[in-house]
Write a protein that holds these residues in place. Structure first.
Motif, PDB file in Angstrom:
ATOM      1  N   LEU A 173      39.860  34.215   7.509  1.00 36.34           N
ATOM      2  CA  LEU A 173      39.933  34.657   8.493  1.00 36.34           C
ATOM      3  C   LEU A 173      38.665  35.249   9.336  1.00 36.34           C
ATOM      4  CD1 LEU A 173      42.898  36.936   7.747  1.00 36.34           C
ATOM      5  CD2 LEU A 173      43.058  34.869   9.158  1.00 36.34           C
ATOM      6  N   TRP A 174      37.540  35.576   8.656  1.00 33.11           N
ATOM      7  CA  TRP A 174      36.483  36.003   9.385  1.00 33.11           C
ATOM      8  C   TRP A 174      35.948  34.828  10.325  1.00 33.11           C
ATOM      9  CZ3 TRP A 174      34.962  40.665   9.929  1.00 33.11           C
ATOM     10  CH2 TRP A 174      35.570  41.945   9.117  1.00 33.11           C
ATOM     11  N   SER A 175      36.310  33.572   9.996  1.00 37.24           N
ATOM     12  CA  SER A 175      35.640  32.433  10.736  1.00 37.24           C
ATOM     13  C   SER A 175      36.147  32.382  11.992  1.00 37.24           C
ATOM     14  CB  SER A 175      35.795  30.999   9.958  1.00 37.24           C
ATOM     15  OG  SER A 175      35.258  31.185   8.523  1.00 37.24           O
ATOM     16  N   ALA A 176      37.276  33.059  12.234  1.00 37.26           N
ATOM     17  CA  ALA A 176      38.059  33.018  13.692  1.00 37.26           C
ATOM     18  C   ALA A 176      36.998  33.431  14.556  1.00 37.26           C
ATOM     19  CB  ALA A 176      39.347  33.735  13.638  1.00 37.26           C
ATOM     20  N   LEU A 177      35.968  34.636  14.292  1.00 35.22           N
ATOM     21  CA  LEU A 177      35.431  35.426  15.050  1.00 35.22           C
ATOM     22  C   LEU A 177      34.402  34.311  15.803  1.00 35.22           C
ATOM     23  CD1 LEU A 177      34.269  38.427  12.969  1.00 35.22           C
ATOM     24  CD2 LEU A 177      35.968  38.376  15.082  1.00 35.22           C
ATOM     25  N   VAL A 178      33.990  33.206  15.040  1.00 33.47           N
ATOM     26  CA  VAL A 178      32.839  32.515  15.611  1.00 33.47           C
ATOM     27  C   VAL A 178      33.281  31.618  16.730  1.00 33.47           C
ATOM     28  CG1 VAL A 178      31.262  30.257  15.023  1.00 33.47           C
ATOM     29  CG2 VAL A 178      31.926  31.953  13.314  1.00 33.47           C
ATOM     30  N   PRO A 179      34.457  30.879  16.974  1.00 32.66           N
ATOM     31  CA  PRO A 179      34.979  30.249  18.275  1.00 32.66           C
ATOM     32  C   PRO A 179      35.410  31.306  18.956  1.00 32.66           C
ATOM     33  CG  PRO A 179      36.570  30.075  16.218  1.00 32.66           C
ATOM     34  CD  PRO A 179      35.382  30.594  15.833  1.00 32.66           C
ATOM     35  N   ALA A 180      35.775  32.338  18.805  1.00 31.50           N
ATOM     36  CA  ALA A 180      36.007  33.493  19.693  1.00 31.50           C
ATOM     37  C   ALA A 180      34.809  33.860  20.529  1.00 31.50           C
ATOM     38  CB  ALA A 180      36.689  34.577  19.000  1.00 31.50           C
ATOM     39  N   PHE A 181      33.768  33.942  19.899  1.00 35.36           N
ATOM     40  CA  PHE A 181      32.515  34.506  20.205  1.00 35.36           C
ATOM     41  C   PHE A 181      31.783  33.170  21.165  1.00 35.36           C
ATOM     42  CE2 PHE A 181      27.670  34.613  20.026  1.00 35.36           C
ATOM     43  CZ  PHE A 181      27.733  36.014  20.874  1.00 35.36           C
ATOM     44  N   LEU A 182      32.205  32.040  20.870  1.00 30.99           N
ATOM     45  CA  LEU A 182      31.692  30.804  21.332  1.00 30.99           C
ATOM     46  C   LEU A 182      32.296  30.765  22.829  1.00 30.99           C
ATOM     47  CD1 LEU A 182      29.825  28.393  21.405  1.00 30.99           C
ATOM     48  CD2 LEU A 182      31.699  27.424  20.280  1.00 30.99           C
ATOM     49  N   VAL A 183      33.638  31.081  22.886  1.00 31.36           N
ATOM     50  CA  VAL A 183      34.350  31.014  24.063  1.00 31.36           C
ATOM     51  C   VAL A 183      33.823  31.926  25.294  1.00 31.36           C
ATOM     52  CG1 VAL A 183      36.543  31.337  25.116  1.00 31.36           C
ATOM     53  CG2 VAL A 183      36.396  29.994  23.046  1.00 31.36           C
ATOM     54  N   ILE A 184      33.654  33.139  24.668  1.00 31.47           N
ATOM     55  CA  ILE A 184      32.992  34.250  25.328  1.00 31.47           C
ATOM     56  C   ILE A 184      31.543  33.929  25.975  1.00 31.47           C
ATOM     57  CG2 ILE A 184      32.137  36.360  25.380  1.00 31.47           C
ATOM     58  CD1 ILE A 184      34.268  37.254  23.356  1.00 31.47           C
ATOM     59  N   MET A 185      30.862  33.360  25.016  1.00 33.52           N
ATOM     60  CA  MET A 185      29.349  32.863  25.631  1.00 33.52           C
ATOM     61  C   MET A 185      29.491  31.807  26.589  1.00 33.52           C
ATOM     62  SD  MET A 185      26.939  34.726  24.296  1.00 33.52           S
ATOM     63  CE  MET A 185      25.653  33.450  24.628  1.00 33.52           C
ATOM     64  N   PHE A 186      30.375  31.021  26.514  1.00 29.42           N
ATOM     65  CA  PHE A 186      30.501  29.855  27.467  1.00 29.42           C
ATOM     66  C   PHE A 186      31.160  30.439  28.806  1.00 29.42           C
ATOM     67  CE2 PHE A 186      31.085  26.071  24.154  1.00 29.42           C
ATOM     68  CZ  PHE A 186      29.857  25.912  24.334  1.00 29.42           C
ATOM     69  N   VAL A 187      32.121  31.352  28.756  1.00 30.87           N
ATOM     70  CA  VAL A 187      32.976  31.697  30.043  1.00 30.87           C
ATOM     71  C   VAL A 187      31.925  32.588  30.689  1.00 30.87           C
ATOM     72  CG1 VAL A 187      34.743  32.922  30.856  1.00 30.87           C
ATOM     73  CG2 VAL A 187      35.282  31.305  29.221  1.00 30.87           C
ATOM     74  N   TYR A 188      31.399  33.317  30.140  1.00 31.26           N
ATOM     75  CA  TYR A 188      30.513  34.557  30.687  1.00 31.26           C
ATOM     76  C   TYR A 188      29.141  34.565  30.812  1.00 31.26           C
ATOM     77  CZ  TYR A 188      34.895  37.199  30.280  1.00 31.26           C
ATOM     78  OH  TYR A 188      36.122  37.540  30.360  1.00 31.26           O
ATOM     79  N   PHE A 189      28.643  33.163  30.107  1.00 29.53           N
ATOM     80  CA  PHE A 189      27.087  33.293  30.290  1.00 29.53           C
ATOM     81  C   PHE A 189      26.769  31.636  30.719  1.00 29.53           C
ATOM     82  CE2 PHE A 189      23.254  32.026  28.254  1.00 29.53           C
ATOM     83  CZ  PHE A 189      22.216  32.738  29.113  1.00 29.53           C
ATOM     84  N   ASN A 190      27.078  30.856  29.747  1.00 24.71           N
ATOM     85  CA  ASN A 190      26.779  29.313  29.988  1.00 24.71           C
ATOM     86  C   ASN A 190      27.078  28.704  31.276  1.00 24.71           C
ATOM     87  OD1 ASN A 190      26.619  30.052  26.903  1.00 24.71           O
ATOM     88  ND2 ASN A 190      25.255  28.156  27.187  1.00 24.71           N
TER      89      ASN A 190
END
Length: 221
Positions: A173-190
């Motif tokens: 379940l801890w792995s779910a944090l990785v794609p969640a963080f990636l989406v946040i980075m894409f949407v709000y930064f990249n």
């Protein structure tokens, strides 16, 4: 970050060298003495093999991208950002999944499909764009064809999809944090940063393109 034209050879070498180091660590952890050294439980061997195969696929795709497809320059800030991200993918997912003793099942089959689908979306979109740009008649023009007609940042969407597949394979379940963080980075930064660059470079062509095209997820967002 965007618009640089230098070769960035040291940065490219640094990315590939770090990836090789990550691969060696993953192999050591999964198949040699990693679990014993860190006093972690032994995971399922089949899952370990699949985790390593995923890492190898990422390495081949990333090497192809860095050496052949990525024409623009790479800053050192971007370099270390990429290295950190792929350290999480290689080492983080391998650590989280390598201690799970659950044998591969149909859920992992779905994970493999998602991972491969995302890999194809990401790489194919870049390959088609690269072929289009090779035509001298397209010099200075905005590319909106291929998979990019479904989303402005369809390559980022491919990244999100394959990372979700990798996270699912770990069955942690801890792995779910990785794609969640990636989406946040894409949407709000990249994506905002990339859009600003495209808007400045292509003007009305990009403005019209973004009016009728989703940002990241085809038909959704």
């Amino acid at each position: 970050m965007y618009g640089a034209v230098d070769k960035s050879l040291p940065q490219r070498i640094a990315i590939l060298a770090c990836e090789c180091i990550f691969l060696l660590f993953v192999y050591w952890f999964l198949f040699l003495e990693g679990n014993q050294v860190f006093h972690l439980s032994d995971g399922d061997f089949g899952r370990k093999v699949m985790l390593f195969i995923f890492c190898l696929i990422i390495f081949v795709r990333m090497s192809f991208m860095v050496v052949y497809l990525l024409k623009r320059g790479i800053t050192w800030g971007e370099t270390w950002g990429v290295v950190f991200a792929f350290m999480i993918y290689y080492i983080g997912f391998s650590l989280l999944g390598g201690i799970i003793d659950k044998p591969l099942d149909w859920i992992d089959g779905i994970a493999i499909f998602i991972f491969l689908a995302g890999s194809v979306i990401n790489t194919l979109s870049e390959v088609l764009r690269n072929q289009w740009k090779k035509d001298s008649q397209n010099k200075g023009r905005l590319y909106t064809g291929g998979l990019f007609k479904y989303a402005i940042h369809i390559n980022y969407f491919g990244d999100v999809v394959w990372v979700i597949g990798f996270a699912l394979l770990t069955r942690n379940l801890w792995s779910a944090l990785v794609p969640a963080f990636l989406v946040i980075m894409f949407v709000y930064f990249n994506i905002p940063e990339h859009d600003r660059y495209l808007r400045e470079r292509y003007g009305n062509s990009f403005v019209e393109y973004e009016k009728k095209t989703k940002k990241l997820i085809p038909f959704v967002y």
